[in-house]
Write a protein that holds these residues in place. Sequence first.
Motif, short mmCIF file in Angstrom:
data_model
loop_
_atom_site.label_atom_id
_atom_site.label_comp_id
_atom_site.label_asym_id
_atom_site.label_seq_id
_atom_site.Cartn_x
_atom_site.Cartn_y
_atom_site.Cartn_z
N ASP A 48 0.94 -1.09 0.03
CA ASP A 48 0.14 0.02 -0.09
C ASP A 48 0.95 1.22 -0.08
N ALA A 49 0.33 2.34 0.11
CA ALA A 49 1.14 3.66 0.15
C ALA A 49 2.14 3.73 1.09
N GLN A 50 1.97 3.06 2.33
CA GLN A 50 2.99 3.09 3.20
C GLN A 50 3.78 1.78 3.34
N GLY A 51 3.88 1.31 2.44
CA GLY A 51 4.90 0.09 1.95
C GLY A 51 4.61 -1.16 2.74
N ARG A 52 3.21 -1.62 3.09
CA ARG A 52 2.75 -2.31 3.99
C ARG A 52 2.17 -3.37 3.03
N THR A 53 2.38 -4.84 3.35
CA THR A 53 1.73 -5.64 2.65
C THR A 53 0.57 -6.42 3.21
N ALA A 54 -0.05 -7.04 2.62
CA ALA A 54 -1.33 -7.55 3.25
C ALA A 54 -0.80 -8.32 4.66
N LEU A 55 0.09 -8.99 4.79
CA LEU A 55 0.59 -9.78 6.01
C LEU A 55 0.64 -8.90 7.11
N LEU A 56 1.45 -7.91 6.51
CA LEU A 56 1.56 -6.62 7.68
C LEU A 56 0.40 -6.04 8.27
N ARG A 57 -0.45 -5.95 6.98
CA ARG A 57 -2.02 -5.32 7.56
C ARG A 57 -2.77 -6.37 8.67
N ALA A 58 -2.64 -7.74 8.14
CA ALA A 58 -3.43 -8.87 9.14
C ALA A 58 -2.55 -8.79 10.44
N THR A 59 -1.24 -8.66 10.55
CA THR A 59 -0.54 -8.57 11.69
C THR A 59 -0.96 -7.43 12.48
N ARG A 60 -0.87 -6.25 11.99
CA ARG A 60 -1.19 -4.99 12.70
C ARG A 60 -2.65 -5.13 13.41
N ALA A 61 -3.61 -5.81 12.74
CA ALA A 61 -4.75 -6.15 13.28
C ALA A 61 -5.12 -7.21 14.06
N ASN A 62 -3.79 -7.97 14.29
CA ASN A 62 -3.64 -9.32 14.89
C ASN A 62 -4.76 -10.27 14.57
N GLN A 63 -4.88 -10.32 13.39
CA GLN A 63 -5.80 -11.35 12.80
C GLN A 63 -5.10 -12.58 12.50
N VAL A 64 -5.11 -13.46 13.34
CA VAL A 64 -4.30 -14.60 13.40
C VAL A 64 -4.81 -15.54 12.13
N SER A 86 8.07 -4.93 9.92
CA SER A 86 7.78 -6.12 9.33
C SER A 86 6.78 -6.89 10.27
N PRO A 87 6.15 -7.95 9.57
CA PRO A 87 5.18 -8.74 10.22
C PRO A 87 5.87 -9.54 11.60
N TYR A 88 7.15 -9.89 11.30
CA TYR A 88 7.75 -10.63 12.38
C TYR A 88 8.19 -9.28 13.45
N LEU A 89 8.90 -8.19 13.02
CA LEU A 89 9.16 -7.22 14.13
C LEU A 89 7.65 -6.87 14.50
N TYR A 90 6.93 -6.38 14.08
CA TYR A 90 5.85 -5.84 14.72
C TYR A 90 5.13 -6.70 15.56
N ALA A 91 4.86 -8.14 15.14
CA ALA A 91 4.32 -9.13 16.21
C ALA A 91 5.15 -9.32 17.52
N GLY A 92 6.49 -9.25 17.30
CA GLY A 92 7.31 -9.36 18.57
C GLY A 92 7.04 -8.23 19.55
N ARG A 101 4.78 -16.60 16.63
CA ARG A 101 5.23 -17.90 16.41
C ARG A 101 5.21 -18.39 14.79
N LEU A 102 4.31 -17.82 14.31
CA LEU A 102 4.12 -18.21 12.62
C LEU A 102 5.30 -17.65 12.10
N THR A 103 5.81 -16.47 12.23
CA THR A 103 6.89 -15.71 11.61
C THR A 103 8.15 -16.74 11.93
N LEU A 104 8.24 -16.87 13.40
CA LEU A 104 9.73 -17.77 13.67
C LEU A 104 9.50 -19.19 12.91
N ALA A 105 8.33 -19.76 12.82
CA ALA A 105 8.53 -21.03 11.94
C ALA A 105 8.71 -20.76 10.48
#
Length: 213
Positions: A48-64, A86-92, A101-105
């Motif tokens: 998106d305009a902020q450089g976020r992927t769909a996975l990062l958007r899902a992560t930011r909303a904690n949509q597991v 990133s999804p990993y950094l934001y989740a952490g 856990r998903l990102t670590l795996a």
Amino acid sequence: MLLSLAVMMMQKPVVGATTEALHGAAMQGDTAAIQQLLAAGVDIEARDAQGRTALLRATRANQVAAATLLIEAGADVNAKDNIEDSPYLYAGAQGFNDILRLTLAHGADLQSTNRYGGTALIPAAEKGHPETVQLLLDAGVAVDHVNRLGWTALLEAIVLSQGGPVHQRIVQMLIQGGADVNVADGDGVTPLQHAQRRGYTEIVALLQAAGAR
């Protein structure tokens, strides 16, 4: 889940299949729509305009569930946006442990850093997420990494906290995880000195028991 995605790919394209629609579905946790949009050919890594992927958007909303689907479909858990999340950094940082856990795996880069030059462990310690801290320590994140502010996870757990039970626990976890209790900040102030100045009696005791000076 991947099989159902493959089945969807044989069906007719979805009308209005766009990056915006994929990002919206990710934020809302709409896994059926995500499957349809990916099957229609929407790029899973589109930004998106902020450089976020769909996975990062899902992560930011904690949509597991949405994050799980996207990760299993191949989404990059290390893809950074314009502010180096990133999804990993934001989740952490936020203590979103299911997604973490998903990102670590799925290939999380344990050496990747945020806009402050810190690993995922540092904000997890500062924000008071003990389970997250343990997950990251167990994964092998460097416990004594120093960010651009001159702080380690141990320093942030002291300097940016109120010294309460949660941060006392985190300090203990970091010590048990091998943290060097004498790594000072950029001004030469040690974790023990910071804790003493703030009157964090319990943390002072933990540090002194670990050999802090």
